[in-house]
Design an enzyme around this catalytic site. Structure first.
Site, mmCIF file in Angstrom:
data_model
loop_
_atom_site.group_PDB
_atom_site.id
_atom_site.type_symbol
_atom_site.label_atom_id
_atom_site.label_comp_id
_atom_site.label_asym_id
_atom_site.label_seq_id
_atom_site.Cartn_x
_atom_site.Cartn_y
_atom_site.Cartn_z
ATOM 1 N N SER A 1 -1.600 6.587 0.188
ATOM 2 C CA SER A 1 -2.254 7.598 0.095
ATOM 3 C C SER A 1 -3.441 8.247 0.267
ATOM 4 O O SER A 1 -3.435 9.282 1.315
ATOM 5 C CB SER A 1 -2.170 7.583 -1.366
ATOM 6 N N ASN A 2 -3.727 6.979 1.373
ATOM 7 C CA ASN A 2 -5.391 7.382 1.591
ATOM 8 C C ASN A 2 -5.963 6.646 3.063
ATOM 9 O O ASN A 2 -6.334 5.750 3.560
ATOM 10 C CB ASN A 2 -6.497 6.982 0.589
ATOM 11 N N SER B 1 -17.131 -2.358 -8.481
ATOM 12 C CA SER B 1 -18.214 -1.448 -7.902
ATOM 13 C C SER B 1 -19.341 -1.805 -8.618
ATOM 14 O O SER B 1 -18.607 -1.695 -10.118
ATOM 15 C CB SER B 1 -17.019 0.234 -8.065
ATOM 16 N N ARG C 1 -27.310 15.617 -5.852
ATOM 17 C CA ARG C 1 -25.977 15.685 -6.247
ATOM 18 C C ARG C 1 -25.649 15.163 -7.647
ATOM 19 O O ARG C 1 -26.746 14.909 -7.702
ATOM 20 C CB ARG C 1 -25.221 15.022 -4.253
ATOM 21 N N ASN D 1 -18.483 10.486 1.494
ATOM 22 C CA ASN D 1 -20.015 9.813 1.348
ATOM 23 C C ASN D 1 -21.351 10.073 2.750
ATOM 24 O O ASN D 1 -20.833 10.211 3.455
ATOM 25 C CB ASN D 1 -19.407 8.231 0.999
ATOM 26 N N PHE E 1 -21.892 -2.994 -3.476
ATOM 27 C CA PHE E 1 -22.294 -2.065 -2.922
ATOM 28 C C PHE E 1 -21.806 -1.166 -2.596
ATOM 29 O O PHE E 1 -20.941 0.034 -3.082
ATOM 30 C CB PHE E 1 -23.673 -2.737 -3.231
ATOM 31 N N ASP F 1 0.831 -1.456 -0.144
ATOM 32 C CA ASP F 1 -0.012 -0.327 0.109
ATOM 33 C C ASP F 1 0.614 1.107 0.127
ATOM 34 O O ASP F 1 1.684 1.108 0.789
ATOM 35 C CB ASP F 1 -1.268 -0.291 1.287
ATOM 36 N N ASN F 2 0.420 2.113 -0.782
ATOM 37 C CA ASN F 2 1.400 3.396 -0.803
ATOM 38 C C ASN F 2 0.897 4.013 0.197
ATOM 39 O O ASN F 2 1.592 5.429 0.436
ATOM 40 C CB ASN F 2 1.261 4.300 -2.021
ATOM 41 N N TYR G 1 -13.852 7.614 -12.831
ATOM 42 C CA TYR G 1 -14.335 6.454 -11.763
ATOM 43 C C TYR G 1 -14.541 5.305 -11.887
ATOM 44 O O TYR G 1 -14.018 4.044 -12.418
ATOM 45 C CB TYR G 1 -14.559 7.089 -10.643
ATOM 46 N N LYS H 1 -13.055 1.196 -13.582
ATOM 47 C CA LYS H 1 -13.089 0.506 -12.784
ATOM 48 C C LYS H 1 -13.738 -0.775 -13.257
ATOM 49 O O LYS H 1 -13.204 -2.420 -13.723
ATOM 50 C CB LYS H 1 -14.578 0.355 -12.282
HETATM 51 N N1 UFG Z 1 -25.840 11.077 0.381
HETATM 52 C C1 UFG Z 1 -26.258 12.192 1.377
HETATM 53 N N2 UFG Z 1 -25.469 13.140 1.605
HETATM 54 C C2 UFG Z 1 -24.379 13.271 2.090
HETATM 55 C C3 UFG Z 1 -23.595 11.834 1.416
HETATM 56 C C4 UFG Z 1 -24.650 10.883 0.546
HETATM 57 O O1 UFG Z 1 -27.895 12.770 1.258
HETATM 58 O O2 UFG Z 1 -23.255 14.471 2.827
HETATM 59 C C5 UFG Z 1 -26.557 10.424 -0.523
HETATM 60 C C6 UFG Z 1 -26.488 10.497 -1.922
HETATM 61 O O3 UFG Z 1 -27.237 10.962 -2.560
HETATM 62 C C7 UFG Z 1 -27.215 8.627 -1.978
HETATM 63 C C8 UFG Z 1 -26.222 8.434 -0.431
HETATM 64 O O4 UFG Z 1 -26.463 8.928 0.475
HETATM 65 O O5 UFG Z 1 -28.370 8.987 -2.469
HETATM 66 C C9 UFG Z 1 -25.131 7.580 -0.620
HETATM 67 O O6 UFG Z 1 -23.984 8.418 -1.242
HETATM 68 P P1 UFG Z 1 -23.088 7.841 -1.027
HETATM 69 O O7 UFG Z 1 -21.980 8.997 -1.235
HETATM 70 O O8 UFG Z 1 -21.970 7.355 0.148
HETATM 71 O O9 UFG Z 1 -22.730 6.585 -1.848
HETATM 72 P P2 UFG Z 1 -22.505 6.245 -3.741
HETATM 73 O O10 UFG Z 1 -24.146 5.684 -3.646
HETATM 74 O O11 UFG Z 1 -22.890 7.727 -4.037
HETATM 75 O O12 UFG Z 1 -21.594 6.026 -4.171
HETATM 76 C C10 UFG Z 1 -20.603 5.270 -3.599
HETATM 77 C C11 UFG Z 1 -19.296 5.098 -3.692
HETATM 78 C C12 UFG Z 1 -18.495 4.772 -4.880
HETATM 79 C C13 UFG Z 1 -19.414 4.013 -5.436
HETATM 80 C C14 UFG Z 1 -20.983 3.440 -5.408
HETATM 81 C C15 UFG Z 1 -21.185 2.276 -6.346
HETATM 82 O O13 UFG Z 1 -18.794 6.234 -3.095
HETATM 83 O O14 UFG Z 1 -17.415 5.348 -4.954
HETATM 84 O O15 UFG Z 1 -20.939 3.702 -4.075
HETATM 85 O O16 UFG Z 1 -22.345 1.558 -5.369
HETATM 86 F F1 UFG Z 1 -19.183 3.520 -6.981
#
Ligand code: UFG
Length: 321
Positions: free
Chosen positions: A14-15, A104, A274, A177, A156, A11-12, A128, A132
């Protein structure tokens, strides 16, 4: 490690931080070999393969933020594709022919119907997701042309933490997230959660996702390793599985479930949608069950309990160590 594998981590950082590996030692009583390298450094990666006999590789090295990938597409293609190509080349040169790849559910984009099965059309909506998909394609081609065995795991929405409260999610900066954002509002680091969109055609107007406990996800990888260990064919093979629970939860349902374990209200406000968000998706995880004997066991309440245990025991993530 708890399934009795000897683990080598490259692992580098980075996160991530190596403190997490110290914590893993507390949990398992075992030490993982650790190399702080970037796997795009072919010489350094080759050295790791020189040092250890390796049965199989779990490839989860990659950048993973959707928004960042739209702003910095080249960084995503460079990082995620180069890393994969170099890794597969090195694996081939050492005759290591088993790989499990972190893909993903993002490859399905906005599906016409739910639940999603593995044969749904792939419609990536951002760089992104395209990286994948491209690595999936690479593995489909490599397995056709060689004896490489690959399992593509389409995650998921992984959330939660290990139930020891020792390891969990510690994102840099403002979380993108939902789950880490809720946890940081609860601990007092953020004032208010913005709920992105309240007018989707879903149960309560907010986005619906298939949240899966990260420990169930980890167990899916162990099952994938077992699945390819048992297939000793000369011909390569590329298998694809959804890792989800099969159950969708709305943002409001997640907030309510969190509030139950937190014991108080989460301050939130419904704001604009969003850009790029999909209204609703969740998995049909039946294939993983039939072919790998895997099934998500933990509930949404478990995910909330473990998230809150991790966040409350580590208010600043790993930064306090
Ligand atoms: N959400 C909010 N407020 C926030 C963040 C998210 O209301 O501050 C909502 C989003 O609109 C969405 C849900 O919460 O309805 C989940 O959002 P996330 O950002 O947690 O996750 P996503 O479903 O957008 O995406 C995630 C990962 C991706 C991946 C994807 C695959 O971030 O990398 O799941 O299922 F590709």
């Amino acid at each position: 490690m708890q399934a009795d594998y000897d683990v080598i981590v490259a692992d580098n950082l980075s996160n991530s931080v190596d403190t997490a590996l110290e914590r893993v030692k507390e949990i398992t009583g075992k030490t993982a070999f650790f190399y702080q390298i970037d796997i795009r450094d072919k010489a350094a990666l080759t050295e790791v393969f020189n040092q250890h006999p390796i049965d199989a590789v779990i490839h989860m090295a990659g950048l993973k933020a959707v928004g960042e990938s739209c702003a910095e597409p080249l960084m995503y293609y460079q990082n995620n594709l180069d890393a994969s190509m170099i890794l597969f080349e090195v694996m081939q040169s050492f005759s290591v022919n088993k790989v499990v790849f972190s893909s993903s559910a993002t490859v399905y984009g906005d599906p016409d119907t739910v639940p999603i099965t593995e044969d749904f059309p792939l419609r990536m909506m951002n760089p992104y997701g395209r990286t994948k998909y491209m690595v999936e394609e690479m593995l489909r081609d490599i397995t056709l042309a060689s004896n490489m065995q690959a399992v593509l795991l389409r995650y998921f929405n992984p959330i939660g933490a290990h139930d020891s409260g020792l390891i969990g999610e510690d994102p840099h900066g403002i979380p993108n997230n939902l789950m880490p954002y809720i946890a940081q509002v609860a601990i007092g680091q953020r004032e208010k959660l913005s709920v992105f969109g309240g007018d989707y055609p879903t149960v309560d107007g907010t986005g619906v996702r298939d949240y899966i406990h990260v420990v169930d996800l980890a167990k899916g990888h162990v099952k994938a390793l077992e699945r390819i260990a048992e297939t000793e064919t000369k011909q390569g093979q590329c298998l694809t599985y959804n890792l989800g629970t099969g159950r969708g939860s709305s943002v409001i349902e997640v907030i309510n479930a969190f509030e139950k374990v937190y014991g108080d209200k989460i301050n939130y406000e419904i704001v604009e949608r969003r850009p790029g968000d999909v209204p609703e998706y969740f998995a049909n995880p039946q294939l993983a069950n039939e072919e790998m004997g895997w099934r998500a066991e933990k509930s949404l309440d478990d995910m909330m309990t473990d998230t809150w245990r991790w966040q409350s025991q580590n208010p600043n993530g790993y930064k306090d160590d």
